[in-house]
Design a protein around this motif. Structure first.
Motif, PDB file in Angstrom:
ATOM      1  N   LEU A  99       0.815  -1.212   0.000  1.00  0.00           N
ATOM      2  CA  LEU A  99       0.000   0.000   0.000  1.00  0.00           C
ATOM      3  C   LEU A  99       0.851   1.267   0.000  1.00  0.00           C
ATOM      4  CD1 LEU A  99      -2.730   1.400   0.073  1.00  0.00           C
ATOM      5  CD2 LEU A  99      -2.751   1.074   2.559  1.00  0.00           C
ATOM      6  N   ASP A 100       1.921   1.289   0.767  1.00  0.00           N
ATOM      7  CA  ASP A 100       2.765   2.481   0.806  1.00  0.00           C
ATOM      8  C   ASP A 100       3.366   2.783  -0.562  1.00  0.00           C
ATOM      9  OD1 ASP A 100       4.309   0.141   1.041  1.00  0.00           O
ATOM     10  OD2 ASP A 100       5.847   1.108   2.268  1.00  0.00           O
ATOM     11  N   VAL A 101       3.749   1.757  -1.298  1.00  0.00           N
ATOM     12  CA  VAL A 101       4.311   1.950  -2.638  1.00  0.00           C
ATOM     13  C   VAL A 101       3.213   2.396  -3.612  1.00  0.00           C
ATOM     14  CG1 VAL A 101       5.510   0.829  -4.563  1.00  0.00           C
ATOM     15  CG2 VAL A 101       6.141   0.258  -2.206  1.00  0.00           C
ATOM     16  N   VAL A 102       2.031   1.790  -3.512  1.00  0.00           N
ATOM     17  CA  VAL A 102       0.894   2.186  -4.363  1.00  0.00           C
ATOM     18  C   VAL A 102       0.592   3.668  -4.168  1.00  0.00           C
ATOM     19  CG1 VAL A 102      -1.598   1.881  -4.712  1.00  0.00           C
ATOM     20  CG2 VAL A 102      -0.116  -0.124  -4.470  1.00  0.00           C
ATOM     21  N   GLN A 103       0.523   4.109  -2.919  1.00  0.00           N
ATOM     22  CA  GLN A 103       0.235   5.519  -2.626  1.00  0.00           C
ATOM     23  C   GLN A 103       1.329   6.431  -3.159  1.00  0.00           C
ATOM     24  OE1 GLN A 103      -0.202   4.936   1.600  1.00  0.00           O
ATOM     25  NE2 GLN A 103      -2.443   4.958   1.470  1.00  0.00           N
ATOM     26  N   TRP A 104       2.578   6.031  -3.007  1.00  0.00           N
ATOM     27  CA  TRP A 104       3.691   6.824  -3.532  1.00  0.00           C
ATOM     28  C   TRP A 104       3.633   6.927  -5.053  1.00  0.00           C
ATOM     29  CZ3 TRP A 104       7.837   5.302  -6.660  1.00  0.00           C
ATOM     30  CH2 TRP A 104       8.817   6.280  -6.853  1.00  0.00           C
ATOM     31  N   GLY A 159      -5.497  -8.130 -19.557  1.00  0.00           N
ATOM     32  CA  GLY A 159      -6.701  -7.494 -19.047  1.00  0.00           C
ATOM     33  C   GLY A 159      -6.764  -7.434 -17.538  1.00  0.00           C
ATOM     34  N   ILE A 160      -5.654  -7.689 -16.874  1.00  0.00           N
ATOM     35  CA  ILE A 160      -5.622  -7.695 -15.417  1.00  0.00           C
ATOM     36  C   ILE A 160      -5.341  -6.283 -14.909  1.00  0.00           C
ATOM     37  CG2 ILE A 160      -4.562  -8.681 -13.350  1.00  0.00           C
ATOM     38  CD1 ILE A 160      -3.779 -11.108 -15.100  1.00  0.00           C
ATOM     39  N   THR A 161      -6.266  -5.772 -14.111  1.00  0.00           N
ATOM     40  CA  THR A 161      -6.138  -4.428 -13.548  1.00  0.00           C
ATOM     41  C   THR A 161      -5.449  -4.494 -12.183  1.00  0.00           C
ATOM     42  OG1 THR A 161      -8.258  -4.601 -12.432  1.00  0.00           O
ATOM     43  CG2 THR A 161      -8.270  -3.658 -14.667  1.00  0.00           C
ATOM     44  N   PRO A 162      -4.994  -3.356 -11.685  1.00  0.00           N
ATOM     45  CA  PRO A 162      -4.458  -3.334 -10.329  1.00  0.00           C
ATOM     46  C   PRO A 162      -5.443  -3.897  -9.291  1.00  0.00           C
ATOM     47  CG  PRO A 162      -3.742  -1.380 -11.463  1.00  0.00           C
ATOM     48  CD  PRO A 162      -4.738  -2.069 -12.375  1.00  0.00           C
ATOM     49  N   GLY A 202      -4.320 -10.827  -2.045  1.00  0.00           N
ATOM     50  CA  GLY A 202      -4.803 -10.745  -0.670  1.00  0.00           C
ATOM     51  C   GLY A 202      -4.635  -9.383  -0.036  1.00  0.00           C
ATOM     52  N   GLY A 203      -4.434  -8.360  -0.855  1.00  0.00           N
ATOM     53  CA  GLY A 203      -4.202  -7.017  -0.338  1.00  0.00           C
ATOM     54  C   GLY A 203      -5.480  -6.223  -0.148  1.00  0.00           C
ATOM     55  N   LEU A 204      -6.190  -6.488   0.942  1.00  0.00           N
ATOM     56  CA  LEU A 204      -7.450  -5.786   1.213  1.00  0.00           C
ATOM     57  C   LEU A 204      -7.238  -4.289   1.361  1.00  0.00           C
ATOM     58  CD1 LEU A 204     -10.478  -5.777   1.715  1.00  0.00           C
ATOM     59  CD2 LEU A 204     -10.017  -6.396   4.106  1.00  0.00           C
ATOM     60  N   GLY A 205      -6.176  -3.891   2.031  1.00  0.00           N
ATOM     61  CA  GLY A 205      -5.889  -2.467   2.181  1.00  0.00           C
ATOM     62  C   GLY A 205      -5.675  -1.791   0.841  1.00  0.00           C
ATOM     63  N   VAL A 206      -4.972  -2.455  -0.052  1.00  0.00           N
ATOM     64  CA  VAL A 206      -4.734  -1.911  -1.395  1.00  0.00           C
ATOM     65  C   VAL A 206      -6.048  -1.855  -2.167  1.00  0.00           C
ATOM     66  CG1 VAL A 206      -3.590  -2.305  -3.615  1.00  0.00           C
ATOM     67  CG2 VAL A 206      -2.318  -2.625  -1.487  1.00  0.00           C
ATOM     68  N   ALA A 207      -6.845  -2.915  -2.098  1.00  0.00           N
ATOM     69  CA  ALA A 207      -8.126  -2.937  -2.814  1.00  0.00           C
ATOM     70  C   ALA A 207      -9.029  -1.803  -2.336  1.00  0.00           C
ATOM     71  CB  ALA A 207      -8.809  -4.289  -2.631  1.00  0.00           C
ATOM     72  N   ARG A 208      -9.112  -1.597  -1.032  1.00  0.00           N
ATOM     73  CA  ARG A 208      -9.932  -0.508  -0.494  1.00  0.00           C
ATOM     74  C   ARG A 208      -9.413   0.850  -0.959  1.00  0.00           C
ATOM     75  NH1 ARG A 208     -10.666  -2.697   5.707  1.00  0.00           N
ATOM     76  NH2 ARG A 208     -12.551  -3.901   5.304  1.00  0.00           N
ATOM     77  N   TRP A 209      -8.092   1.014  -0.952  1.00  0.00           N
ATOM     78  CA  TRP A 209      -7.509   2.282  -1.390  1.00  0.00           C
ATOM     79  C   TRP A 209      -7.820   2.533  -2.867  1.00  0.00           C
ATOM     80  CZ3 TRP A 209      -4.207   4.289  -4.940  1.00  0.00           C
ATOM     81  CH2 TRP A 209      -3.749   5.580  -4.691  1.00  0.00           C
ATOM     82  N   LEU A 210      -7.676   1.513  -3.707  1.00  0.00           N
ATOM     83  CA  LEU A 210      -7.986   1.660  -5.131  1.00  0.00           C
ATOM     84  C   LEU A 210      -9.449   2.043  -5.322  1.00  0.00           C
ATOM     85  CD1 LEU A 210      -6.076  -1.457  -6.528  1.00  0.00           C
ATOM     86  CD2 LEU A 210      -5.511   0.939  -6.991  1.00  0.00           C
TER      87      LEU A 210
END
Length: 170
Positions: free
Chosen positions: A22-27, A44-47, A55-63
């Motif tokens: 998540l920290d890298v995604v936000q950066w 066709g695979i999106t972030p 398994g990155g729930l925090g990343v999925a929520r942020w997206l």
């Protein structure tokens, strides 16, 4: 270059989402990778798909909060949804979140091979995920087969997942 894609079309954003960083995604978002939060790779695979697979729930929520609300129902080139990959990986919390976030219609989705989230959960030996799917409208998927006539019982037994096989047989 934060926007440069590899030969599969994956950008640093795709890879950070896949690994749940998540920290890298936000950066990446802050330094110019804004459009990459929705850009699919060559398959066709999106972030969002990558985040749910990893398994990155925090990343999925942020997206979801940063422009990817519709991506909870998106499919890749094979018809695979975030619900498919979350269930395949045994990521029950992500499956629940997807369901509550607009993807409830995808619990019975079939990919191009006819595979459902239930079949993927059973293939992975994820009895808790299979039970949750059953409780959320996927009763008929217990006996449904894909294009190869493979059922959840087939894949559970092939994978040596006795707990899933016993549950399916109840």
């Amino acid at each position: 270059d934060v926007q440069m894609a590899d030969n599969r079309g994956n950008t640093p954003m795709h890879l950070a989402c896949q690994e749940g960083h998540l920290d890298v995604v936000q950066w990446l978002f802050r330094v110019g990778s804004v459009e990459n939060v929705r850009t699919p790779d060559k398959c066709g695979i999106t972030p969002m798909l990558f985040a749910c697979q990893g398994g990155g729930l925090g990343v999925a929520r942020w997206l979801f909060k940063h422009g990817c609300k519709d991506d909870v129902q998106i499919t890749d080139n094979n018809g695979t949804t975030p619900m498919h990959v979350a269930c395949a990986g045994g990521h029950l919390e992500i499956a629940r979140w997807l369901y509550k976030s607009g993807a409830s219609s995808t619990v019975q989705a079939k990919d191009e091979e006819g595979n459902t989230p239930m079949l993927f959960a059973c293939r992975g030996g994820h009895v808790e995920v299979a039970q949750w799917l059953f409780e959320n409208g996927c009763m008929s998927d217990l006996y449904a087969s894909n294009k190869h006539m493979t059922t959840p019982m087939h894949v559970a037994c092939a994978g040596g997942h006795l707990g899933v096989a016993r549950w399916l047989n109840e």
